[in-house]
Enzyme design. Structure first.
Site, PDB file in Angstrom:
ATOM      1  N   ASN A 124       0.822  -1.212   0.000  1.00 35.05           N
ATOM      2  CA  ASN A 124       0.000   0.000   0.000  1.00 35.05           C
ATOM      3  C   ASN A 124       0.857   1.264   0.000  1.00 35.05           C
ATOM      4  OD1 ASN A 124      -2.757   0.157  -0.278  1.00 35.05           O
ATOM      5  ND2 ASN A 124      -3.231  -0.034   1.880  1.00 35.05           N
ATOM      6  N   GLY A 202       3.467  -6.397   8.395  1.00 41.04           N
ATOM      7  CA  GLY A 202       3.404  -7.722   8.979  1.00 41.04           C
ATOM      8  C   GLY A 202       4.015  -7.821  10.359  1.00 41.04           C
ATOM      9  N   CYS A 253      -4.540  -7.860   3.624  1.00 36.88           N
ATOM     10  CA  CYS A 253      -4.782  -8.845   4.686  1.00 36.88           C
ATOM     11  C   CYS A 253      -6.263  -9.151   4.849  1.00 36.88           C
ATOM     12  CB  CYS A 253      -4.231  -8.328   6.010  1.00 36.88           C
ATOM     13  SG  CYS A 253      -2.439  -8.109   6.023  1.00 36.88           S
ATOM     14  N   GLU A 343      -2.574 -17.668   5.635  1.00 36.07           N
ATOM     15  CA  GLU A 343      -2.755 -16.484   4.780  1.00 36.07           C
ATOM     16  C   GLU A 343      -2.139 -16.708   3.405  1.00 36.07           C
ATOM     17  OE1 GLU A 343      -2.616 -11.688   5.441  1.00 36.07           O
ATOM     18  OE2 GLU A 343      -0.885 -12.819   6.148  1.00 36.07           O
TER      19      GLU A 343
END
Length: 476
Positions: A124, A202, A253, A343
């Site tokens: 981002n 993260g 996420c 994930e």
């Protein structure tokens, strides 16, 4: 997503950082005395300077090309968050009395947090600096941005556009600065120099921020999971799943990663997902995809993060039609040893089938969050309020979206009441100090003024209830 080789800080690098923070401290003394009208004008200015359609589109393309991850069109689709954050910021006060509680005799005054160190994620690099700048300027803070090394040119360009905007209205460009040289030694030093850290990224980034000795607001890892019960509107759920999974090639996420589907609608649901552009991989292809996504130690392979489904499957060794928008695999199990229950961070999701009572869906959800993503988000397609309530009571997450695409809803949207943001706290589940969307109030200090009120002191009998013993007296 935040791994850099450890290097020592050179004398030149230290000098550069000291000069940046000297300018930031000078700017801090200027902005801390601004009135509400002036800070609101700056918020509008920087939001438009970097977030106007033409420049934001160009910068989104730049970010995708620089990182090699993400989708240009999907990245531009995040522009609505700029307007949402600006909406939320402009509707709140941040100068002088910002909250009055007459029944308690309390008045809260907004004060700046000071100099913010903002760590920007690779996924981002365009949006997060704008969001941070809006909230920071609204709170009368100044910001030093630290870009991800894979997208440092993009983030630098975003910040430069906002600095140009500030200059155009006669304000100090040093309210917003961005470092251009990035390595772990620089970032670690940077975090010790400000007053507050905003770390969007993260677990490694969060750990580094919390180890800096400075207050830090961080985000946790995701593993977005959706439950589809027997009351699911199949068309709506499939459409929303496609929207959530494909946004920016699943880089966020919040992008749906695991679907827990009631057996009675499972086949219909999968068929509708295929109509929405899903490709259902067979067992052999699932194994090939696993090798393309994780190395032997279980680390995510960066080359398949946030890529198109065609590129993902090509990396795995097979081709899929060009009209496919995302990939589906049937989950082979849930647990650390089953990679697809963790994930994904790309255009792939895993399907799980539950039978019988809703409790069985909740048990699968429990096991998924033991693999990863605790604290982040979960969702449900249901018109059964008992099921929604049961999930809310059980799920170890901060936010639950009902009948919404998570990647478009978790961080706030025009049709839900979540505070708009690009950074989501995940509570102690995710190693964070807040379990809510990080917004304006987190960028501020408060001064509470308390005036005398009527005495509010319930009797001991009322307070201790059944445990109160009036014969129990102090001896002597």
């Amino acid at each position: 997503m935040f791994a850099m080789a450890k290097k020592e800080l050179t004398a030149e690098q230290r000098s550069t950082l000291e000069a940046i923070f000297a300018r930031a401290r000078t700017a801090e003394k200027i902005i801390e005395n601004y009135d509400q009208e002036r800070v609101d004008r700056m918020c509008r200015c920087v939001a438009w300077a970097a977030g106007n359609p033409r420049d934001f589109d160009r910068i989104c393309k730049m970010g995708v090309e620089e990182s090699g991850a993400g989708d240009w069109s999907g990245r531009f689709g995040k522009r609505h968050k700029i307007m949402g954050v600006l909406r939320d910021a402009l509707r709140q006060k941040s100068v002088g009395p910002i909250e009055i509680l007459p029944e308690k005799g309390l008045v809260r005054y907004g004060k700046p947090a000071g100099v913010i160190t903002s760590l920007i994620p690779m996924t981002n690099p365009e949006l997060t600096p704008i969001v941070t700048a809006i909230y920071a300027l609204k709170a009368r803070d100044v910001v030093v941005f630290s870009p991800h090394p894979r997208t440092k040119k993009t983030t630098f360009e975003v910040v430069e556009k906002m600095r140009q905007g500030l200059r155009s209205i006669g304000e100090s460009e040093d309210f917003l600065q961005c470092i251009s040289d990035v390595n772990m030694a620089i970032v670690e030093e940077l975090m010790t120099m400000g007053d507050l850290i905003m770390a969007t990224g993260g677990p490694a980034m969060s750990k580094a921020a919390h180890s800096s000795g400075k207050p830090a607001y961080c985000s946790g890892a995701g593993n977005a999971t959706m439950i589809f019960d027997e009351t699911t509107d199949i068309d709506e759920a499939a459409r929303n799943t496609r929207i959530s999974k494909t946004s920016d090639f699943g880089s966020g996420c919040s992008a749906d990663g695991n679907l827990i589907i009631y057996g009675g609608i499972y086949d219909q649901m999968v068929a509708q997902l295929q109509k929405e552009g899903g490709y259902l991989a067979n067992d052999e292809q699932r194994e090939m995809l696993k090798k393309a996504m994780w190395d032997e130690d279980g680390h995510r392979i960066i080359d398949t993060v946030a890529v198109s489904p065609q590129k993902l499957c090509r990396a795995a060794g097979f081709e899929i039609p060009e009209d496919r928008k995302f990939v589906m695999v049937v989950g082979e199990g849930i647990g650390k040893e089953y990679r697809f229950s963790g994930e994904k961070l790309t255009t792939l999701l895993a399907l799980y089938r539950y039978e019988g009572d809703f409790e069985n869906a909740l048990k699968m959800m429990d096991e998924i969050y033991k693999v990863g993503g605790r604290g982040h988000s979960c969702g449900i397609y249901s018109h059964n309020d008992e099921h929604i309530n049961a999930l809310a009571l059980r799920a170890p997450v901060t936010r639950i979206m009902v009948r919404q695409p998570q990647s478009k809803a978790n961080a706030g949207s025009a049709n839900n009441g979540m505070p708009m943001t690009s950074s989501m706290g995940c509570g102690t589940w995710g190693g964070n100090q807040v379990s809510e969307n990080i917004a304006l109030k987190h960028y501020m200090n408060s001064t509470w003024v308390a005036k005398p009120i009527l005495i509010d002191a319930p009797s001991e009998e009322v307070l201790f209830g059944e445990f109160y013993d009036p014969t129990n007296k102090r001896e002597g």
